[in-house]
Write an enzyme that holds these catalytic residues in place. Structure first.
Site, PDB file in Angstrom:
ATOM      1  N   PHE A  80      49.412  45.100  44.768  1.00  0.00           N
ATOM      2  CA  PHE A  80      49.302  45.720  43.442  1.00  0.00           C
ATOM      3  C   PHE A  80      48.180  46.773  43.380  1.00  0.00           C
ATOM      4  CE2 PHE A  80      47.247  44.692  39.103  1.00  0.00           C
ATOM      5  CZ  PHE A  80      47.778  45.818  38.499  1.00  0.00           C
ATOM      6  N   ALA A  93      43.999  40.171  50.395  1.00  0.00           N
ATOM      7  CA  ALA A  93      43.595  38.824  49.998  1.00  0.00           C
ATOM      8  C   ALA A  93      44.815  38.059  49.526  1.00  0.00           C
ATOM      9  CB  ALA A  93      42.573  38.896  48.855  1.00  0.00           C
ATOM     10  N   ASP A 108      35.720  39.202  39.082  1.00  0.00           N
ATOM     11  CA  ASP A 108      34.809  38.569  38.110  1.00  0.00           C
ATOM     12  C   ASP A 108      34.916  37.041  38.158  1.00  0.00           C
ATOM     13  OD1 ASP A 108      37.322  38.257  36.927  1.00  0.00           O
ATOM     14  OD2 ASP A 108      36.767  39.152  35.004  1.00  0.00           O
ATOM     15  N   GLU A 109      35.989  36.535  38.811  1.00  0.00           N
ATOM     16  CA  GLU A 109      36.157  35.068  38.853  1.00  0.00           C
ATOM     17  C   GLU A 109      35.052  34.377  39.655  1.00  0.00           C
ATOM     18  OE1 GLU A 109      39.966  33.338  39.359  1.00  0.00           O
ATOM     19  OE2 GLU A 109      40.985  34.930  38.272  1.00  0.00           O
ATOM     20  N   TYR A 169      40.794  29.800  44.976  1.00  0.00           N
ATOM     21  CA  TYR A 169      40.824  31.268  45.097  1.00  0.00           C
ATOM     22  C   TYR A 169      39.442  31.866  44.845  1.00  0.00           C
ATOM     23  CZ  TYR A 169      41.154  36.075  43.418  1.00  0.00           C
ATOM     24  OH  TYR A 169      40.920  37.419  43.203  1.00  0.00           O
ATOM     25  N   LYS A 184      52.151  37.071  38.075  1.00  0.00           N
ATOM     26  CA  LYS A 184      50.964  37.156  37.239  1.00  0.00           C
ATOM     27  C   LYS A 184      51.367  37.310  35.771  1.00  0.00           C
ATOM     28  CE  LYS A 184      48.459  37.127  41.033  1.00  0.00           C
ATOM     29  NZ  LYS A 184      48.087  38.278  41.803  1.00  0.00           N
ATOM     30  N   ARG A 221      41.005  36.821  28.749  1.00  0.00           N
ATOM     31  CA  ARG A 221      40.823  37.655  29.927  1.00  0.00           C
ATOM     32  C   ARG A 221      40.439  39.056  29.455  1.00  0.00           C
ATOM     33  NH1 ARG A 221      40.689  33.302  31.580  1.00  0.00           N
ATOM     34  NH2 ARG A 221      41.728  32.334  33.360  1.00  0.00           N
ATOM     35  N   ASP A 257      48.661  22.839  31.223  1.00  0.00           N
ATOM     36  CA  ASP A 257      47.611  23.801  31.547  1.00  0.00           C
ATOM     37  C   ASP A 257      47.374  23.884  33.052  1.00  0.00           C
ATOM     38  OD1 ASP A 257      45.730  25.672  31.000  1.00  0.00           O
ATOM     39  OD2 ASP A 257      44.455  24.383  29.764  1.00  0.00           O
ATOM     40  N   ARG A 258      46.811  25.013  33.493  1.00  0.00           N
ATOM     41  CA  ARG A 258      46.354  25.187  34.881  1.00  0.00           C
ATOM     42  C   ARG A 258      45.180  24.246  35.120  1.00  0.00           C
ATOM     43  NH1 ARG A 258      44.596  31.263  36.294  1.00  0.00           N
ATOM     44  NH2 ARG A 258      46.774  31.505  36.923  1.00  0.00           N
ATOM     45  N   GLY A 276      41.630  23.105  36.061  1.00  0.00           N
ATOM     46  CA  GLY A 276      40.341  23.809  36.146  1.00  0.00           C
ATOM     47  C   GLY A 276      40.352  25.186  35.488  1.00  0.00           C
TER      48      GLY A 276
HETATM   49  P1  NAD Z   1      48.160  41.304  45.629  1.00  0.00           P
HETATM   50  O1  NAD Z   1      48.387  39.873  45.886  1.00  0.00           O
HETATM   51  O2  NAD Z   1      49.076  42.079  44.747  1.00  0.00           O
HETATM   52  O3  NAD Z   1      48.128  42.093  47.036  1.00  0.00           O
HETATM   53  C1  NAD Z   1      47.481  41.579  48.173  1.00  0.00           C
HETATM   54  C2  NAD Z   1      47.932  42.404  49.379  1.00  0.00           C
HETATM   55  O4  NAD Z   1      47.206  41.924  50.524  1.00  0.00           O
HETATM   56  C3  NAD Z   1      49.426  42.256  49.697  1.00  0.00           C
HETATM   57  O5  NAD Z   1      49.982  43.513  50.003  1.00  0.00           O
HETATM   58  C4  NAD Z   1      49.433  41.352  50.921  1.00  0.00           C
HETATM   59  O6  NAD Z   1      50.534  41.589  51.788  1.00  0.00           O
HETATM   60  C5  NAD Z   1      48.115  41.740  51.581  1.00  0.00           C
HETATM   61  N1  NAD Z   1      47.600  40.672  52.451  1.00  0.00           N
HETATM   62  C6  NAD Z   1      47.462  39.352  52.145  1.00  0.00           C
HETATM   63  N2  NAD Z   1      46.982  38.694  53.218  1.00  0.00           N
HETATM   64  C7  NAD Z   1      46.775  39.625  54.194  1.00  0.00           C
HETATM   65  C8  NAD Z   1      46.277  39.545  55.519  1.00  0.00           C
HETATM   66  N3  NAD Z   1      45.889  38.392  56.080  1.00  0.00           N
HETATM   67  N4  NAD Z   1      46.192  40.701  56.242  1.00  0.00           N
HETATM   68  C9  NAD Z   1      46.592  41.883  55.711  1.00  0.00           C
HETATM   69  N5  NAD Z   1      47.091  42.002  54.474  1.00  0.00           N
HETATM   70  C10 NAD Z   1      47.180  40.883  53.718  1.00  0.00           C
HETATM   71  O7  NAD Z   1      46.654  41.413  45.132  1.00  0.00           O
HETATM   72  P2  NAD Z   1      45.980  42.386  44.059  1.00  0.00           P
HETATM   73  O8  NAD Z   1      46.159  41.815  42.714  1.00  0.00           O
HETATM   74  O9  NAD Z   1      46.387  43.778  44.339  1.00  0.00           O
HETATM   75  O10 NAD Z   1      44.448  42.202  44.441  1.00  0.00           O
HETATM   76  C11 NAD Z   1      43.857  43.017  45.442  1.00  0.00           C
HETATM   77  C12 NAD Z   1      42.399  42.633  45.592  1.00  0.00           C
HETATM   78  O11 NAD Z   1      41.727  42.825  44.356  1.00  0.00           O
HETATM   79  C13 NAD Z   1      42.166  41.178  45.984  1.00  0.00           C
HETATM   80  O12 NAD Z   1      41.103  41.137  46.894  1.00  0.00           O
HETATM   81  C14 NAD Z   1      41.802  40.500  44.668  1.00  0.00           C
HETATM   82  O13 NAD Z   1      40.964  39.404  44.909  1.00  0.00           O
HETATM   83  C15 NAD Z   1      41.081  41.620  43.953  1.00  0.00           C
HETATM   84  N6  NAD Z   1      41.120  41.603  42.475  1.00  0.00           N
HETATM   85  C16 NAD Z   1      42.315  41.518  41.824  1.00  0.00           C
HETATM   86  C17 NAD Z   1      42.330  41.587  40.431  1.00  0.00           C
HETATM   87  C18 NAD Z   1      43.621  41.522  39.645  1.00  0.00           C
HETATM   88  O14 NAD Z   1      43.596  41.452  38.413  1.00  0.00           O
HETATM   89  N7  NAD Z   1      44.791  41.556  40.279  1.00  0.00           N
HETATM   90  C19 NAD Z   1      41.137  41.727  39.722  1.00  0.00           C
HETATM   91  C20 NAD Z   1      39.933  41.789  40.430  1.00  0.00           C
HETATM   92  C21 NAD Z   1      39.949  41.753  41.807  1.00  0.00           C
HETATM   93  O1  DAU Z   2      39.834  38.193  36.715  1.00  0.00           O
HETATM   94  C1  DAU Z   2      40.327  38.763  37.888  1.00  0.00           C
HETATM   95  C2  DAU Z   2      41.449  37.918  38.441  1.00  0.00           C
HETATM   96  O2  DAU Z   2      42.567  38.109  37.580  1.00  0.00           O
HETATM   97  C3  DAU Z   2      41.809  38.282  39.880  1.00  0.00           C
HETATM   98  O3  DAU Z   2      40.723  37.970  40.716  1.00  0.00           O
HETATM   99  C4  DAU Z   2      43.056  37.508  40.341  1.00  0.00           C
HETATM  100  O4  DAU Z   2      43.436  37.941  41.640  1.00  0.00           O
HETATM  101  C5  DAU Z   2      44.175  37.800  39.362  1.00  0.00           C
HETATM  102  O5  DAU Z   2      45.338  37.073  39.725  1.00  0.00           O
HETATM  103  C6  DAU Z   2      43.746  37.440  37.937  1.00  0.00           C
HETATM  104  O6  DAU Z   2      43.571  36.010  37.813  1.00  0.00           O
HETATM  105  P1  DAU Z   2      44.050  35.193  36.506  1.00  0.00           P
HETATM  106  O7  DAU Z   2      44.206  33.776  36.878  1.00  0.00           O
HETATM  107  O8  DAU Z   2      43.211  35.539  35.337  1.00  0.00           O
HETATM  108  O9  DAU Z   2      45.490  35.923  36.292  1.00  0.00           O
HETATM  109  P2  DAU Z   2      46.937  35.347  35.928  1.00  0.00           P
HETATM  110  O10 DAU Z   2      47.803  36.520  35.635  1.00  0.00           O
HETATM  111  O11 DAU Z   2      47.413  34.356  36.941  1.00  0.00           O
HETATM  112  O12 DAU Z   2      46.676  34.555  34.586  1.00  0.00           O
HETATM  113  C7  DAU Z   2      46.108  35.200  33.445  1.00  0.00           C
HETATM  114  C8  DAU Z   2      45.963  34.175  32.351  1.00  0.00           C
HETATM  115  O13 DAU Z   2      47.278  33.799  31.900  1.00  0.00           O
HETATM  116  C9  DAU Z   2      45.313  32.876  32.810  1.00  0.00           C
HETATM  117  O14 DAU Z   2      44.513  32.377  31.751  1.00  0.00           O
HETATM  118  C10 DAU Z   2      46.477  31.936  33.067  1.00  0.00           C
HETATM  119  C11 DAU Z   2      47.510  32.396  32.060  1.00  0.00           C
HETATM  120  N1  DAU Z   2      48.930  32.239  32.471  1.00  0.00           N
HETATM  121  C12 DAU Z   2      49.310  32.741  33.664  1.00  0.00           C
HETATM  122  C13 DAU Z   2      50.622  32.628  34.101  1.00  0.00           C
HETATM  123  C14 DAU Z   2      51.051  33.169  35.439  1.00  0.00           C
HETATM  124  C15 DAU Z   2      49.846  31.621  31.618  1.00  0.00           C
HETATM  125  O15 DAU Z   2      49.496  31.192  30.508  1.00  0.00           O
HETATM  126  N2  DAU Z   2      51.141  31.518  32.044  1.00  0.00           N
HETATM  127  C16 DAU Z   2      51.571  31.968  33.242  1.00  0.00           C
HETATM  128  O16 DAU Z   2      52.769  31.799  33.581  1.00  0.00           O
END
Ligand code: NAD
Ligand code: DAU
Length: 339
Positions: free
Chosen positions: A11, A83, A126-127, A153, A192, A217, A275-276, A278
């Site tokens: 992403f 990751a 930020d987690e 995570y 997500k 969030r 709920d999830r 933790g």
């Molecule tokens: P994502 O899960 O969409 O993408 C992760 C990518 O990493 C995928 O393309 C996957 O194939 C690749 N990958 C996984 N394991 C691998 C490995 N061993 N070697 C090479 N490639 C590998 O994740 P994202 O949401 O785009 O997050 C990217 C980064 O940003 C992560 O480090 C995450 O912790 C961080 N982050 C995400 C968010 C968020 O809201 N999504 C917020 C803050 C930080």
């Molecule tokens: O804060 C940054 C983090 O945000 C990143 O480090 C993570 O990689 C990213 O996945 C995201 O983590 P969250 O756990 O906050 O994101 P998620 O979209 O999984 O969930 C957002 C909120 O929504 C959380 O409170 C759980 C809730 N949720 C999630 C799903 C998938 C639901 O209520 N229902 C659902 O089906």
């Protein structure tokens, strides 16, 4: 300049690849991605033939392959997005999170040391700060907030951050770390919250809200995150951590209601589920440091960003329908079947 971007088929990584090719047309961008369930080559289709872009299907834990790539490319900058990123999956199976998120980070930093990379940037979250109580809206995460993690995570991401700072102090590796809040936007994997709710609502399927939906969030449009990282890798101070977030706190239930409204779907689709484990209550970033030092400010307001995102999912149905028609079905049944 040659920049290695790991996780560039995911992403945020893919959005960063697009941003860099546009913002720095003279740079060479080398994407390293294992293509796990979360990585999609179709996402990178529009840049595959760009002469300034190279894609390598490689695991960041594969030391030999990573060293060979560094030998060939001699990168100036490494940005590590790769990751395992989904909290719910980490609760089911923590081990792969430790492998990729911690060991993979060490492999990338060892190669960066060996080949004299000028900047190693770790994309963190930020987690790592744990959560804040709902009844203290005056509290925010700053860069000096203690690390205090809740899920496998976030623990794996915190472990990686500590290792990055240790490589700076012990070996003098020129590192920076960004800790960003929740991103949303195009190419967000439909496990997500936001893309899952859009996909389910469009199919008139239940919208599974964890607990009471009161968790908060702090949402940031993905392009704003990419711009922040671009600024940090060029102008950020070595050895420093930068928080990235846009002061856009929202309750999950309000996001889901908004998606229903935008798509013209009834709120009766909302289903409260177990709920999830933790589950973190509230995330809220204080971005003062990156604003004061680097002049970064978020540019996309949530009201506009969510409309753009929903439109993107409507215009790109094939991208996410291909994903949810495959292995995702088993995942969905396992995670939501008995919830
Ligand atoms: P994502 O899960 O969409 O993408 C992760 C990518 O990493 C995928 O393309 C996957 O194939 C690749 N990958 C996984 N394991 C691998 C490995 N061993 N070697 C090479 N490639 C590998 O994740 P994202 O949401 O785009 O997050 C990217 C980064 O940003 C992560 O480090 C995450 O912790 C961080 N982050 C995400 C968010 C968020 O809201 N999504 C917020 C803050 C930080
Ligand atoms: O804060 C940054 C983090 O945000 C990143 O480090 C993570 O990689 C990213 O996945 C995201 O983590 P969250 O756990 O906050 O994101 P998620 O979209 O999984 O969930 C957002 C909120 O929504 C959380 O409170 C759980 C809730 N949720 C999630 C799903 C998938 C639901 O209520 N229902 C659902 O089906």
């Amino acid at each position: 300049m040659t920049v290695i971007v790991t996780g560039g088929a995911g992403f945020i990584g893919s959005n960063f690849v697009f941003h860099m090719l546009k913002a720095h047309p003279d740079y060479r961008i080398v994407c390293v991605d294992k293509l796990t369930y979360a990585g999609n080559l179709s996402t990178l289709e529009s840049v595959m033939n760009n002469p300034k872009f190279r894609f390598c299907k490689t695991d960041i834990c594969d030391r030999e392959a990573i060293n060979k790539l560094f030998e060939e490319e001699k990168p100036d900058i490494v940005v590590n997005f790769a990751a395992e990123s989904h909290v719910d999956r980490s609760i089911e199976n923590p081990e792969i999170f430790l492998q990729t998120n911690i060991l993979g980070t060490s492999v990338m930093m060892d190669a960066s040391r060996k080949y004299g990379v000028k900047r190693y940037h770790q994309v963190s979250t930020d987690e790592v700060y744990g959560d804040l109580p709902l009844d203290r809206p005056d509290l925010f995460f700053t860069e000096s907030t203690h690390i205090h993690t809740s899920s496998p995570y976030s623990s794996s991401k915190a472990g990686a951050d500590l290792l990055v700072l240790a490589y700076y102090r012990t070996y003098g590796l020129p590192v920076t770390i960004s800790r960003c809040s929740n991103n949303y936007g195009p190419y967000h994997f439909p496990e997500k919250l936001i893309p899952l709710m859009i996909a389910n609502a469009l199919a008139d399927k239940p919208l599974p809200v964890y607990g009471k939906g009161e968790n908060v969030r702090d949402w940031l449009y993905v392009e704003d995150h990419c711009k922040a990282i671009d600024l940090i890798i060029h102008n950020g101070r070595v050895g420093e951590v930068y928080n990235v977030g846009g002061h856009n706190e929202m309750k999950n239930i309000d996001i889901v209601r908004l998606i229903c409204k935008e798509l013209g779907k009834p709120e009766s689709l909302i289903t409260y589920v177990t709920d999830r484990k933790g589950h973190d209550m509230r995330y809220a970033i204080d971005p003062t440091k990156i604003h004061n030092e680097l002049g970064w400010l978020p540019e996309t307001k949530f009201a506009d960003g969510i409309k753009k995102t929903i439109k993107w999912y409507l215009d790109n149905e094939k991208w996410w329908k291909d994903i949810i028609s495959g292995e995702y079905q088993n995942y969905y049944t396992k995670m939501y079947g008995n919830r």
